[in-house]
Structures are given as structure tokens and as C-alpha cells.
Scaffold this active site. Structure first.
Site, PDB file in Angstrom:
ATOM      1  N   ARG A   1       2.572  29.330  10.909  1.00  0.00           N
ATOM      2  CA  ARG A   1       2.576  30.455  10.124  1.00  0.00           C
ATOM      3  C   ARG A   1       1.215  30.804   9.703  1.00  0.00           C
ATOM      4  O   ARG A   1       0.320  29.886  10.054  1.00  0.00           O
ATOM      5  CB  ARG A   1       3.276  30.216   8.730  1.00  0.00           C
ATOM      6  CG  ARG A   1       4.701  30.018   8.745  1.00  0.00           C
ATOM      7  CD  ARG A   1       5.339  29.729   7.350  1.00  0.00           C
ATOM      8  NE  ARG A   1       6.956  29.500   7.182  1.00  0.00           N
ATOM      9  CZ  ARG A   1       7.841  30.390   7.615  1.00  0.00           C
ATOM     10  NH1 ARG A   1       7.307  31.843   7.593  1.00  0.00           N
ATOM     11  NH2 ARG A   1       9.132  30.183   7.468  1.00  0.00           N
ATOM     12  N   GLY A   2       1.222  31.859   9.644  1.00  0.00           N
ATOM     13  CA  GLY A   2      -0.520  32.423   9.225  1.00  0.00           C
ATOM     14  C   GLY A   2      -1.249  32.427  10.510  1.00  0.00           C
ATOM     15  O   GLY A   2      -0.685  32.551  11.698  1.00  0.00           O
TER      16      GLY A   2
ATOM     17  N   ASP B   1      17.849  34.322   8.080  1.00  0.00           N
ATOM     18  CA  ASP B   1      18.515  34.806   6.854  1.00  0.00           C
ATOM     19  C   ASP B   1      18.943  36.553   6.848  1.00  0.00           C
ATOM     20  O   ASP B   1      19.311  37.058   5.991  1.00  0.00           O
ATOM     21  CB  ASP B   1      17.834  34.616   5.541  1.00  0.00           C
ATOM     22  CG  ASP B   1      16.492  34.607   5.601  1.00  0.00           C
ATOM     23  OD1 ASP B   1      15.956  35.185   6.457  1.00  0.00           O
ATOM     24  OD2 ASP B   1      15.677  34.321   4.641  1.00  0.00           O
TER      25      ASP B   1
ATOM     26  N   ILE C   1      20.427  23.777   9.668  1.00  0.00           N
ATOM     27  CA  ILE C   1      20.850  25.281   9.841  1.00  0.00           C
ATOM     28  C   ILE C   1      20.113  25.968  10.945  1.00  0.00           C
ATOM     29  O   ILE C   1      20.323  26.421  11.775  1.00  0.00           O
ATOM     30  CB  ILE C   1      20.763  26.055   8.589  1.00  0.00           C
ATOM     31  CG1 ILE C   1      22.275  25.514   7.856  1.00  0.00           C
ATOM     32  CG2 ILE C   1      21.041  27.571   9.134  1.00  0.00           C
ATOM     33  CD1 ILE C   1      22.551  26.408   6.641  1.00  0.00           C
TER      34      ILE C   1
END
Length: 460
Positions: free
Chosen positions: A168-169, A224, A383
Site C-alpha cells: 500500500r502507498g 469486497d 477469504i
């Protein structure tokens, strides 16, 4: 009451005009860009000439409608270019240098998308210079690219996570575009969620400002399912399938205890799609809490009253909560209110741990000396870290090949994805700005409440 009628009626005034969402083309800002025949003409598996009369190659008139129902709202209706191979392409495959990068969190199917990009570029178009950018956006300027070929990626669809690694980032626009120039990449495939797509928009804008002959395509990834416009994100089907396994385990634990509650926290920072679909698929859930609805614990119509009634009736209950639910009612310190992750998102508190504690406090206070058990299951990493199921693997293949066909045709600054079941090319900026919350006024949320019989949590 209106009656059925066989008489003809004029419905022409019901339909609004349809506006085409154009996708940027390299030829818009790169002068003298050559056009050449599609090498699929010579591919022994396609027989393009025989299939031409049936529309093997798509044209500018092949469109996908975003709204297929007649919506009475005043909002305009849009269409997008349909994804697929074009008769002519804008790249010489022998001069193509490809960069593929995966950014953000893990999702089932990431390795499948990378594999199918490599396979499609190599076998359909004869591209031989394909490189993977490791560790997300920062990998453009902090590490050497990884050469990719069909032999290397052959088994990748059977492996979870991303073998290119991610982070991330690390988004530094100048360094990223400089690296694209220095490595002479002219096709960049960016796989990631909404934050990654916003970064891709900036990369595309900077490439266009520099007038570089580089095509940029986004492949939306979010476990999601919170990316807008497209039907669903890859990996979502697998995530729902795995979520059901957690719910089944929670149900067994709850049913095997006296006054047992099985509490399952599922992924979903801003949207509750996994929780909603897993609840509908499972039918063992007594209550589903998602970020799009407010709920409260105490008092008439609250969560505790409802769960108390379920325990009285059935002796057990299963509660599913999305990770973004209830964040406004969990107590926070001042420092927690300001804490952000590497992507700049507010750090969420663990709603599952908090609910487990609150449930125990409630029972000890209102039902002293009675048996009570809460079994908390958090399958987040189970998941998102598994490999894609068959449905998602097929989806990932179609996404990858759609992206390749679009880039080779000279499109840039776009995202590929299914709209009403047909794959389309969507302007990158549109997808970066769109979101996909659960519509709690839609039939699907009503189905959830009819399955669980849970309250609406509206104070009266």
C-alpha cells in the site's frame, strides 16, 4: 386496477437519449501513430476471415448499455464501447514492452489476471517483452522488474495472493512515470482497487501531458466489491464462498452451546456486499450488520433485544458483521480518530472484538448465572488469500484478454469490466470516482431482512 391489454400503445416518449462514453486513444495526442492489421488474422486458432461475416472483430458501433431498464429518474443514460479484438491495432508487437503491477490488498484471482495477461500478450499478439513490477506502485522506482513468460506463470492461477507481491502507498507520480520512460514501457497494466485506480488516473494524465506513446489500462480489483459501474469485482464470488464456510462453522459452534452466539466478521470497509451475499447464500444467519445501515445495542428494537429473543426461541444465534459496520458507535481515543493506514484510509477498530465484549457484558448484566458463549470467527485472511474458484478464474481470463485487445487497438486511460454481462471499456476516471454501496432500499436488502427477520434498527 389496471388490466392487461393487447392494444398497442406509444412508449417512445418513455425512453431518454443515450450518450456514448468515449475512451481516450493514443492517436489523440501521439501524432503519426501507425495502424496495422491485427496479427490474429494469422493465428491458426481464430480463423478470423471465416468468422468476419459473423462479427469476429468489433467496431465503434458495438456498444454496451449501462442502464438496460427504463429508469424514470432524470439522470442521463450511458453506453460504452464493447470490449474485444479490433481489425486494426496501433502497436507493433515486436516493439511492445509491457509493465504489469498489482497494488493494494490481496484478492482471489490476482495471479490469474497476471497469468492471463502474459498468456494473452504472448500467444495472441506475439509480445515477448513482458515485465512484472514487484511490490506495488513503489516497485516502479525501487526495484528491478521481473521478466515474465508463459513457462514462469503457467501454474500461477492455482496460487493465492500475488506472486508479483504488493504493498500500500508508495505512490510517487514523478518517479513512477520517469521509471516508465526509462524502462521504455509502452503498455502499463495496473491491477488494484479504487485507490489504485485514482493513482492510475494521475499516471495516465501525466503520460498524456508528456505526450508519451504509452497506453495505460486499469483492471479493477477489490474483494469486497466496492468498485462502481461494473457488475462485480473479480474475487468476489470466491470471497462469498469462503465466507459461507466461516458462517457454517459459527453456526455449528453456536448450536452446540447453551445460549451460544456465533459471531463472524467479514471483509467490507465501506460496503457490505460480502456479508449480504453470504447471508443470503447461507440461510443460517440471524442478523447481518453492514456499513450502509446504522444499528444500536440497547433498548427496544436494538440488537441485544433481538438476539435475546432469538436465544429464547432457538437457543442459539448467528451474527454476521462487516468490518466497516458500527464504526461510529465504537468508542475511540483522540489518537485513534486521527490514525491512518499507508493508503490514507482511517484505521478501523475491530468491530468483531468490540461486539464480542459488549455481548458478554450485556449477558452478564441482564442474565446473571445463566450459561452463555460467544464464538468469534474472523476469516479475513482466509477469504482474501485463497486462489480463485472456477467462476472467478474464468472472469479473470476474460478481463485480461479484454484489456489486451483494447490496449493493442490504441485505447488508453480505460478500465475493462462487465456491464450487464457484457465486457466494456470504461474511462478510467469514471471508475476511479464511482463507488458501489449496498442499496438498502433495493429488493436484495429486503430479502436479507426477510431471511433473518432482523429489525430495521430505526429508533421510534
Amino acid at each position: 386496477m389496471a388490466e392487461c391489454s393487447n392494444s398497442e400503445s406509444d412508449i417512445s416518449k418513455l425512453f431518454k437519449p443515450i450518450y456514448l462514453k468515449e475512451v481516450p486513444c493514443l492517436s489523440h495526442y501521439v501524432p503519426n501513430l501507425q495502424t496495422r492489421p491485427n496479427p490474429l488474422d494469422h493465428n491458426p486458432y481464430f480463423h478470423t476471415r471465416q468468422l468476419q461475416q459473423h462479427g469476429f472483430y468489433l467496431t465503434q458501433s458495438d456498444l454496451v448499455l449501462r442502464q438496460i431498464e427504463n429508469d424514470p429518474s432524470p439522470l442521463p443514460r450511458f453506453a460504452y464501447h464493447r470490449a474485444g479484438p479490433r481489425k486494426n491495432i496501433r502497436f507493433d508487437p515486436s516493439h511492445v514492452r509491457v509493465a504489469i503491477v498489482t497494488c493494494g490488498g490481496l484478492c482471489p484471482g490476482l495471479n490469474t489476471v497476471v497469468r492471463e495477461l502474459v498468456m494473452g500478450l504472448w500467444h495472441l499478439y506475439g509480445v515477448r517483452h513482458i515485465l512484472g513490477i514487484t511490490a506495488g506502485y513503489r516497485g516502479f522506482y525501487s526495484s528491478e522488474p521481473l521478466p515474465l513468460n508463459p513457462k514462469l506463470v503457467h501454474h500461477w492461477h492455482n496460487v493465492g495472493g500475488t506472486l508479483l507481491q504488493t504493498s500500500r502507498g508508495g505512490f510517487d507520480l514523478k518517479d513512477i512515470v520517469d521509471a516508465i520512460q526509462n524502462h521504455a514501457f509502452n503498455q502499463v497494466y495496473i491491477i488494484g482497487g479504487d485507490g489504485t485506480m485514482r493513482g492510475a488516473v494521475k499516471i495516465f494524465d501525466e503520460i498524456r501531458r508528456r505526450k508519451l506513446e504509452v497506453a495505460v489500462v486499469g483492471i479493477p480489483k477489490t474483494v469486497d466489491n466496492d468498485v462502481g459501474i461494473i457488475d462485480k469485482s473479480f474475487g468476489f464470488q470466491t470471497a462469498v464462498e469462503m465466507a459461507q464456510e466461516a458462517i457454517s462453522a459459527a453456526h455449528v459452534e453456536a448450536e452446540s452451546a447453551v445460549n451460544g452466539i456465533g459471531l463472524v466478521k467479514l471483509m467490507g470497509r465501506s460496503t457490505g456486499h460480502i456479508a449480504l451475499h453470504a447471508t443470503l447464500s447461507s440461510r443460517d444467519v440471524d442478523c447481518c450488520l453492514i456499513p450502509e445501515i446504522d444499528f444500536y445495542l440497547e433498548g427496544k428494537g436494538g440488537l441485544f433485544e433481538f438476539l435475546g429473543q432469538r436465544l429464547k426461541e432457538n437457543g442459539h444465534a448467528v451474527l454476521v458483521v462487516a468490518e466497516g459496520a458500527g464504526q461510529d458507535i465504537i468508542p475511540r481515543t483522540d489518537s485513534q480518530k486521527e490514525e491512518r493506514d499507508e493508503s490514507g484510509n482511517l484505521v478501523f477498530l475491530d468491530v468483531g472484538v468490540w461486539l464480542k465484549s459488549e455481548l458478554k457484558n450485556w449477558w452478564a448484566r441482564d442474565h446473571p448465572h445463566e450459561l452463555f458463549t460467544v464464538k468469534y470467527i474472523d476469516p479475513t485472511y482466509m477469504i482474501r488469500a485463497v486462489h480463485a474458484n472456477a467462476t472467478d478464474n474464468l472472469y479473470c481470463t476474460l478481463l485480461a484478454h479484454s484489456a489486451i485487445h483494447g490496449v493493442m487497438a490504441g485505447y488508453t486511460g480505460f478500465v475493462t469490466g462487465p456491464i450487464n454481462g457484457n465486457y466494456a471499456y470504461i474511462p478510467l476516471e469514471d471508475v476511479a470516482q464511482a463507488n458501489n454501496p449496498v442499496d438498502t432500499k433495493d429488493h436484495k436488502w429486503s430479502w436479507v431482512r426477510s431471511v433473518t427477520n432482523q429489525p430495521d434498527f430505526v429508533r421510534r
